[in-house]
Design an enzyme around this catalytic site. Structure first.
Site, PDB file in Angstrom:
ATOM      1  N   LYS A 102      44.590  10.480  -3.388  1.00 54.48           N
ATOM      2  CA  LYS A 102      43.435   9.840  -4.028  1.00 54.48           C
ATOM      3  C   LYS A 102      43.812   9.349  -5.425  1.00 54.48           C
ATOM      4  CE  LYS A 102      40.179  12.504  -1.286  1.00 54.48           C
ATOM      5  NZ  LYS A 102      39.364  13.713  -1.138  1.00 54.48           N
ATOM      6  N   GLN A 161      37.376  18.775  -4.689  1.00 54.37           N
ATOM      7  CA  GLN A 161      38.033  18.777  -3.381  1.00 54.37           C
ATOM      8  C   GLN A 161      37.565  19.983  -2.569  1.00 54.37           C
ATOM      9  OE1 GLN A 161      40.099  16.285  -2.187  1.00 54.37           O
ATOM     10  NE2 GLN A 161      39.968  17.383  -0.244  1.00 54.37           N
ATOM     11  N   ASP A 170      31.450  11.463  -4.429  1.00 57.76           N
ATOM     12  CA  ASP A 170      31.719  11.970  -3.077  1.00 57.76           C
ATOM     13  C   ASP A 170      30.429  12.057  -2.251  1.00 57.76           C
ATOM     14  OD1 ASP A 170      34.019  12.459  -1.737  1.00 57.76           O
ATOM     15  OD2 ASP A 170      34.168  14.584  -2.255  1.00 57.76           O
TER      16      ASP A 170
END
Ligand code: NDP
Length: 294
Positions: free
Chosen positions: A54, A98, A121
């Site tokens: 990412k 994450q 996200d």
């Protein structure tokens, strides 16, 4: 094969190219550099790889990124304090925690700490709630489900009024993609491990999304001719001839289903590349919102 291939890799590259231009223009015109912070807790190797990928893709498009790593013993308070400091950092427009977090941490509490406008996200409970409500829109939708919708749009596959069958009801794929399809006025059927007679249900689909994690489960006689198939599944099968000793296949028996489908995604190279592209897109959107450009 009679189906057209939905080339997720090419579409993700196109999105990335579009972002390069957009990020450059933001810098030149507004002095604005979109910024993404990643938060990695613990030493899960797969998570480390995802975060690295990412951040590399951020660099490719000109997004500033900063990586924060906490040990696997980090406390709830330490993780939340880090997120709060990123909430307050004006150089950071998006925060990515994450997942999964180590088991001793309360994931929902951590995700709730992320500022809504930095939740690139799309996993903040308020954004998920808005996704599920009629007449409300989340500030951000989760990346993989958004990538699926983007694939359908970019190949011109109509969604409104279509019968969409989603295999899987997870919080990261099945459920949110169902909500996104519903917002686009498809009629939705969500299937899961207790669904009876799956092939009879999937044969109704104009759009079939497979997100179960079961190797080549969807067979040719599970679909009707002309169906648009999006295969989210990533499954490893042993392959002594492959460099790593395995290859990746989807939840759909690609060769046989491609005989009857109108459009189909490959695995790999379908949905996979879209996930990071949509995260980058959300980060640029977050920066534009802060600058009052949206
Ligand atoms: P989960 O394991 O969280 O969810 C799987 C879902 O499939 C569950 O809802 C489960 O039902 C259902 N299911 C499992 N077995 C069956 C079955 N035999 N028949 C019908 N339904 C079944 O998986 P994820 O949603 O996280 O991921 C799904 C797949 O997508 C995986 O292969 C994963 O690797 C891949 N993936 C790919 C991404 C990408 O391309 N970027 C991103 C995320 C995931 P129940 O709820 O009843 O248990």
């Amino acid at each position: 094969m009679s189906a057209y291939l939905i080339d997720g890799k090419a579409i993700a590259n196109t999105i990335q190219d579009e972002l390069v231009v957009e990020v450059q223009a933001l810098k030149e015109t507004h002095g604005l550099v979109p910024g993404l912070a990643t938060v990695l807790v613990g030493d899960n190797v797969a998570s480390q790889t995802y975060v690295r990928m990412k951040r590399k893709r951020c660099a490719d498009v000109g997004i500033y990124s900063v990586g924060h790593e906490l040990s696997k013993e980090a406390t709830q308070e330490e993780v939340e304090a880090l997120v709060r400091s990123l909430n307050a950092d004006p150089a950071i427009h998006g925060i990515l925690v994450q997942l999964p977090l180590p088991r001793h941490l309360d994931e929902e509490a951590v995700l709730s700490t992320v500022a809504l406008q930095k939740d690139v996200d799309g996993f903040h409970p308020v954004n998920i709630g808005r996704l599920a409500m009629k007449g409300r829109d989340p500030l951000f939708a989760p990346a993989t489900p958004s990538g699926i919708i983007e694939l359908l749009d970019r190949v011109g596959a109509p969604i409104e009024g279509k019968q969409a069958v989603v295999l899987g009801r997870s919080n990261i794929v099945g459920l949110p993609v169902s909500m996104l399809l519903l917002k686009r006025n498809a009629t939705i059927t969500i299937c899961h491990s207790r669904t009876q007679d799956l092939p009879a249900v999937t044969r109704q689909a104009d759009i079939l999304i497979a997100a179960v994690g079961r190797t080549e489960m969807v067979k040719r006689d599970w679909v009707k001719p002309g169906v648009v198939v999006i295969d989210v599944g990533i499954n490893r099968v042993d392959d002594p001839e492959a460099k790593r000793g395995y290859r990746l296949v989807g939840d759909v028996a690609f060769d046989e289903v491609a005989e009857v489908a109108s459009w189909i995604t490959p695995v790999p190279g379908g949905v996979g590349p879209m996930t990071i592209a949509m995260l980058l897109k959300n980060t640029v959107t977050a920066a534009k919102r802060v600058a009052g450009l949206l």
